[in-house]
Design a protein around this motif. Sequence first.
Motif, PDB file in Angstrom:
ATOM      1  N   UNK A   1      -8.607 106.621 -62.371  1.00  0.00           N
ATOM      2  CA  UNK A   1      -8.569 107.761 -61.439  1.00  0.00           C
ATOM      3  C   UNK A   1      -7.182 108.043 -60.875  1.00  0.00           C
ATOM      4  N   UNK A   2      -6.301 107.053 -60.926  1.00  0.00           N
ATOM      5  CA  UNK A   2      -4.985 107.263 -60.328  1.00  0.00           C
ATOM      6  C   UNK A   2      -4.116 106.037 -60.439  1.00  0.00           C
ATOM      7  N   UNK A   3      -3.205 105.896 -59.499  1.00  0.00           N
ATOM      8  CA  UNK A   3      -2.290 104.761 -59.442  1.00  0.00           C
ATOM      9  C   UNK A   3      -2.558 103.972 -58.168  1.00  0.00           C
ATOM     10  N   UNK A   4      -2.454 102.651 -58.273  1.00  0.00           N
ATOM     11  CA  UNK A   4      -2.724 101.791 -57.126  1.00  0.00           C
ATOM     12  C   UNK A   4      -1.463 101.046 -56.710  1.00  0.00           C
ATOM     13  N   UNK A   5      -1.411 100.728 -55.426  1.00  0.00           N
ATOM     14  CA  UNK A   5      -0.306  99.939 -54.910  1.00  0.00           C
ATOM     15  C   UNK A   5      -0.647  99.405 -53.538  1.00  0.00           C
ATOM     16  N   UNK A   6       0.192  98.517 -53.047  1.00  0.00           N
ATOM     17  CA  UNK A   6       0.001  97.991 -51.706  1.00  0.00           C
ATOM     18  C   UNK A   6       0.579  98.965 -50.680  1.00  0.00           C
ATOM     19  N   UNK A   7       0.245  98.744 -49.438  1.00  0.00           N
ATOM     20  CA  UNK A   7       0.811  99.560 -48.363  1.00  0.00           C
ATOM     21  C   UNK A   7       2.329  99.497 -48.400  1.00  0.00           C
ATOM     22  N   UNK A   8       2.879  98.300 -48.555  1.00  0.00           N
ATOM     23  CA  UNK A   8       4.340  98.140 -48.584  1.00  0.00           C
ATOM     24  C   UNK A   8       4.957  98.912 -49.741  1.00  0.00           C
ATOM     25  N   UNK A   9       4.327  98.887 -50.903  1.00  0.00           N
ATOM     26  CA  UNK A   9       4.853  99.613 -52.065  1.00  0.00           C
ATOM     27  C   UNK A   9       4.804 101.122 -51.839  1.00  0.00           C
ATOM     28  N   UNK A  10       3.732 101.594 -51.237  1.00  0.00           N
ATOM     29  CA  UNK A  10       3.618 103.037 -50.959  1.00  0.00           C
ATOM     30  C   UNK A  10       4.649 103.454 -49.925  1.00  0.00           C
ATOM     31  N   UNK A  11       4.829 102.650 -48.891  1.00  0.00           N
ATOM     32  CA  UNK A  11       5.837 102.960 -47.871  1.00  0.00           C
ATOM     33  C   UNK A  11       7.241 102.977 -48.470  1.00  0.00           C
ATOM     34  N   UNK A  12       7.527 102.048 -49.359  1.00  0.00           N
ATOM     35  CA  UNK A  12       8.845 102.003 -50.010  1.00  0.00           C
ATOM     36  C   UNK A  12       9.072 103.254 -50.854  1.00  0.00           C
ATOM     37  N   UNK A  13       8.057 103.645 -51.617  1.00  0.00           N
ATOM     38  CA  UNK A  13       8.166 104.844 -52.436  1.00  0.00           C
ATOM     39  C   UNK A  13       8.291 106.084 -51.565  1.00  0.00           C
ATOM     40  N   UNK A  14       7.544 106.128 -50.479  1.00  0.00           N
ATOM     41  CA  UNK A  14       7.620 107.259 -49.554  1.00  0.00           C
ATOM     42  C   UNK A  14       9.029 107.382 -48.963  1.00  0.00           C
ATOM     43  N   UNK A  15       9.628 106.271 -48.603  1.00  0.00           N
ATOM     44  CA  UNK A  15      10.978 106.279 -48.035  1.00  0.00           C
ATOM     45  C   UNK A  15      12.003 106.783 -49.063  1.00  0.00           C
ATOM     46  N   UNK A  16      11.777 106.500 -50.353  1.00  0.00           N
ATOM     47  CA  UNK A  16      12.700 106.930 -51.398  1.00  0.00           C
ATOM     48  C   UNK A  16      12.548 108.409 -51.743  1.00  0.00           C
ATOM     49  N   UNK A  17      11.348 108.938 -51.595  1.00  0.00           N
ATOM     50  CA  UNK A  17      11.058 110.289 -52.091  1.00  0.00           C
ATOM     51  C   UNK A  17      10.929 111.353 -51.010  1.00  0.00           C
ATOM     52  N   UNK A  18      10.770 110.950 -49.742  1.00  0.00           N
ATOM     53  CA  UNK A  18      10.538 111.913 -48.677  1.00  0.00           C
ATOM     54  C   UNK A  18      11.388 111.559 -47.456  1.00  0.00           C
ATOM     55  N   UNK A  19      12.216 112.495 -47.053  1.00  0.00           N
ATOM     56  CA  UNK A  19      13.048 112.265 -45.859  1.00  0.00           C
ATOM     57  C   UNK A  19      12.209 112.442 -44.606  1.00  0.00           C
ATOM     58  N   UNK A  20      12.589 111.731 -43.547  1.00  0.00           N
ATOM     59  CA  UNK A  20      11.905 111.929 -42.283  1.00  0.00           C
ATOM     60  C   UNK A  20      12.284 113.266 -41.697  1.00  0.00           C
ATOM     61  N   UNK A  21      11.391 113.815 -40.896  1.00  0.00           N
ATOM     62  CA  UNK A  21      11.613 115.162 -40.339  1.00  0.00           C
ATOM     63  C   UNK A  21      12.596 115.108 -39.182  1.00  0.00           C
TER      64      UNK A  21
END
Length: 196
Positions: free
Chosen positions: A176-196
Amino acid sequence: MSLTTLDPRTALVAIDLQNGITAMPTQPYTGPEVVARTAELADAFRARNLPVVLVRVSFAADGGDVLPGRTEQQVRGLAFPEGWDVIVDELSGHAGDIHVTKHNWSAFHGTDLEVQLRRRGITQIVLTGVATSIGVESTARDAYAHGYHVTLATDAMADASAEAHANSVERIFPRLGESGTTAEILELLAKTHATA
């Protein structure tokens, strides 16, 4: 499979993190652990102006909207205590969050979740919640069927049994999709999305 990306318009969707459900015994993580990890994700999403959707399950006082089908495990006749369906304090109180009330396993069936996501241009969702094999898996299946990219935060969800959780994580979620831990998702989010 490891996480590859988070789309520019990704939403966090938290399933049934409400008082009555997070208080139940769960495995392999406790309700408070799931809530804490989801709260961490929610804070990161809010900091980037990405939607946070808080889904709760609730039923009418007379039970008239409980699923009527014949099953081997009946749920009719259950009395729910006052406040059982209130979103936990750790996640509530943010004016910009989207609230969805469901009466079924999936957050898509019979709700306005699809409208809420599509009108915001959402193409991907990150899922957390309880129970892995019921509300989370049903929502993931429907999200996939609706054409969303699905990411599953596997340490921010739990089930009544470790076996049910593992079955979803190991056998169903990879389809159905891709899985990861909270830490992995947060790391990817920090790399791909700037804070507002």
